[in-house]
Motif scaffolding. Sequence first.
Motif, PDB file in Angstrom:
ATOM      1  N   GLU A 234       4.008  33.708 -36.046  1.00 22.87           N
ATOM      2  CA  GLU A 234       4.260  33.776 -37.467  1.00 22.87           C
ATOM      3  C   GLU A 234       4.073  34.916 -37.779  1.00 22.87           C
ATOM      4  N   GLU A 235       3.320  35.606 -37.791  1.00 22.85           N
ATOM      5  CA  GLU A 235       2.247  36.764 -37.875  1.00 22.85           C
ATOM      6  C   GLU A 235       2.191  37.261 -36.845  1.00 22.85           C
ATOM      7  N   GLY A 236       2.237  38.148 -36.641  1.00 25.94           N
ATOM      8  CA  GLY A 236       1.665  39.071 -34.779  1.00 25.94           C
ATOM      9  C   GLY A 236       2.627  38.812 -33.348  1.00 25.94           C
ATOM     10  N   GLU A 237       3.116  39.784 -32.808  1.00 26.95           N
ATOM     11  CA  GLU A 237       3.301  39.436 -31.786  1.00 26.95           C
ATOM     12  C   GLU A 237       2.012  40.633 -30.819  1.00 26.95           C
ATOM     13  N   THR A 238       2.122  39.694 -29.340  1.00 21.68           N
ATOM     14  CA  THR A 238       1.175  40.442 -28.678  1.00 21.68           C
ATOM     15  C   THR A 238       2.373  40.532 -26.800  1.00 21.68           C
ATOM     16  N   LEU A 239       2.134  41.255 -26.004  1.00 20.77           N
ATOM     17  CA  LEU A 239       3.048  41.751 -24.520  1.00 20.77           C
ATOM     18  C   LEU A 239       1.418  40.908 -23.037  1.00 20.77           C
ATOM     19  N   LEU A 240       1.987  40.305 -23.157  1.00 18.05           N
ATOM     20  CA  LEU A 240       1.413  39.920 -21.957  1.00 18.05           C
ATOM     21  C   LEU A 240       1.499  40.074 -20.528  1.00 18.05           C
ATOM     22  N   LYS A 241       0.874  40.724 -20.122  1.00 20.47           N
ATOM     23  CA  LYS A 241       1.213  40.617 -18.532  1.00 20.47           C
ATOM     24  C   LYS A 241       0.801  39.684 -17.427  1.00 20.47           C
ATOM     25  N   PRO A 242       1.263  40.240 -15.993  1.00 28.68           N
ATOM     26  CA  PRO A 242       0.305  39.181 -15.129  1.00 28.68           C
ATOM     27  C   PRO A 242      -1.249  39.040 -15.372  1.00 28.68           C
ATOM     28  N   GLY A 243      -1.825  37.788 -15.151  1.00 26.76           N
ATOM     29  CA  GLY A 243      -3.045  37.251 -15.418  1.00 26.76           C
ATOM     30  C   GLY A 243      -2.795  37.194 -16.564  1.00 26.76           C
ATOM     31  N   ASP A 244      -2.492  37.279 -17.229  1.00 24.85           N
ATOM     32  CA  ASP A 244      -3.236  37.168 -18.841  1.00 24.85           C
ATOM     33  C   ASP A 244      -2.952  34.934 -18.753  1.00 24.85           C
ATOM     34  N   ILE A 245      -3.826  34.901 -19.809  1.00 22.98           N
ATOM     35  CA  ILE A 245      -3.438  33.452 -20.094  1.00 22.98           C
ATOM     36  C   ILE A 245      -4.200  33.298 -21.767  1.00 22.98           C
ATOM     37  N   VAL A 246      -3.220  32.241 -21.848  1.00 25.31           N
ATOM     38  CA  VAL A 246      -2.914  31.883 -23.514  1.00 25.31           C
ATOM     39  C   VAL A 246      -3.631  30.092 -23.757  1.00 25.31           C
ATOM     40  N   ILE A 247      -3.986  30.162 -24.667  1.00 24.60           N
ATOM     41  CA  ILE A 247      -4.445  29.111 -24.672  1.00 24.60           C
ATOM     42  C   ILE A 247      -3.888  28.729 -26.718  1.00 24.60           C
ATOM     43  N   GLN A 248      -2.863  28.223 -26.022  1.00 23.50           N
ATOM     44  CA  GLN A 248      -1.800  27.619 -27.385  1.00 23.50           C
ATOM     45  C   GLN A 248      -2.499  26.143 -27.869  1.00 23.50           C
ATOM     46  N   ARG A 249      -2.446  26.377 -29.764  1.00 25.42           N
ATOM     47  CA  ARG A 249      -3.270  25.812 -30.014  1.00 25.42           C
ATOM     48  C   ARG A 249      -1.885  25.216 -31.230  1.00 25.42           C
ATOM     49  N   GLY A 250      -1.337  24.310 -30.290  1.00 25.22           N
ATOM     50  CA  GLY A 250      -0.099  23.518 -31.859  1.00 25.22           C
ATOM     51  C   GLY A 250       0.257  24.174 -32.620  1.00 25.22           C
ATOM     52  N   THR A 251       0.417  25.725 -32.315  1.00 27.36           N
ATOM     53  CA  THR A 251       1.245  26.573 -33.173  1.00 27.36           C
ATOM     54  C   THR A 251       2.564  26.935 -33.367  1.00 27.36           C
ATOM     55  N   ASN A 252       3.837  27.783 -34.555  1.00 23.22           N
ATOM     56  CA  ASN A 252       5.240  27.918 -34.308  1.00 23.22           C
ATOM     57  C   ASN A 252       4.727  29.093 -33.326  1.00 23.22           C
ATOM     58  N   HIS A 253       5.833  29.474 -32.159  1.00 22.06           N
ATOM     59  CA  HIS A 253       5.474  30.384 -31.434  1.00 22.06           C
ATOM     60  C   HIS A 253       6.790  31.089 -30.866  1.00 22.06           C
ATOM     61  N   ALA A 254       7.422  32.006 -30.482  1.00 31.55           N
ATOM     62  CA  ALA A 254       8.316  32.183 -29.281  1.00 31.55           C
ATOM     63  C   ALA A 254       7.977  33.373 -28.321  1.00 31.55           C
ATOM     64  N   TRP A 255       8.875  33.340 -27.149  1.00 33.13           N
ATOM     65  CA  TRP A 255       8.904  33.843 -25.412  1.00 33.13           C
ATOM     66  C   TRP A 255       9.540  35.261 -26.622  1.00 33.13           C
ATOM     67  N   SER A 256       9.318  36.536 -26.322  1.00 33.12           N
ATOM     68  CA  SER A 256      10.368  37.160 -25.341  1.00 33.12           C
ATOM     69  C   SER A 256      10.419  38.339 -24.924  1.00 33.12           C
ATOM     70  N   ASN A 257      10.836  38.324 -23.751  1.00 35.82           N
ATOM     71  CA  ASN A 257      11.036  39.057 -22.816  1.00 35.82           C
ATOM     72  C   ASN A 257      12.023  39.811 -22.447  1.00 35.82           C
TER      73      ASN A 257
END
Length: 158
Positions: A116-139
């Motif tokens: 809801e506030e901000g975004e980050t670019l993920l690349k191979p090998g990156d790990i996300v710990i998603q803790r029950g928050t609103n989110h979306a994925w954009s390719n």
Amino acid sequence: MNKIPRRVVTGIQDGKSVIVEDQQIENAIEHFPGLIISDIWSTQKTPASLDSEIKILNTAFPQTPKNGTYFRYVVIPPDKNLGIDWKENEPHPMMHQTLTLDYIIILSGELYLIMEEGETLLKPGDIVIQRGTNHAWSNRSDEPCIQLAVLIDAEVKE
């Protein structure tokens, strides 16, 4: 459809460890054009039972069991292939929330994690710990992104 990796399942027979299953994943569904999801494994409680597999319905948005887990393989196509028209300063049309703790690993491609506030670019090998928050994925690239995700039922704070 993309070739989903094989699934190898182990077990115990006659007191010795064995490979119970070794085959291509069969539970893969294309929910939207190019968006391929395979729900690979699920547990129904914690601690998990090691004796059985419960076949799970493959859904676009996960239905993680109470006190259980989901393990999923996801191919996310470029936004343009999904027909997503997202304007900056507006909520992303695929914004969603799961009431789970998610461990996500990017295997190939690239993907933006949008909050809801901000975004980050993920690349191979990156790990996300998603803790029950609103989110979306954009390719925003021209290639699909492949991720693995383990979703764990979580406590919801009121």
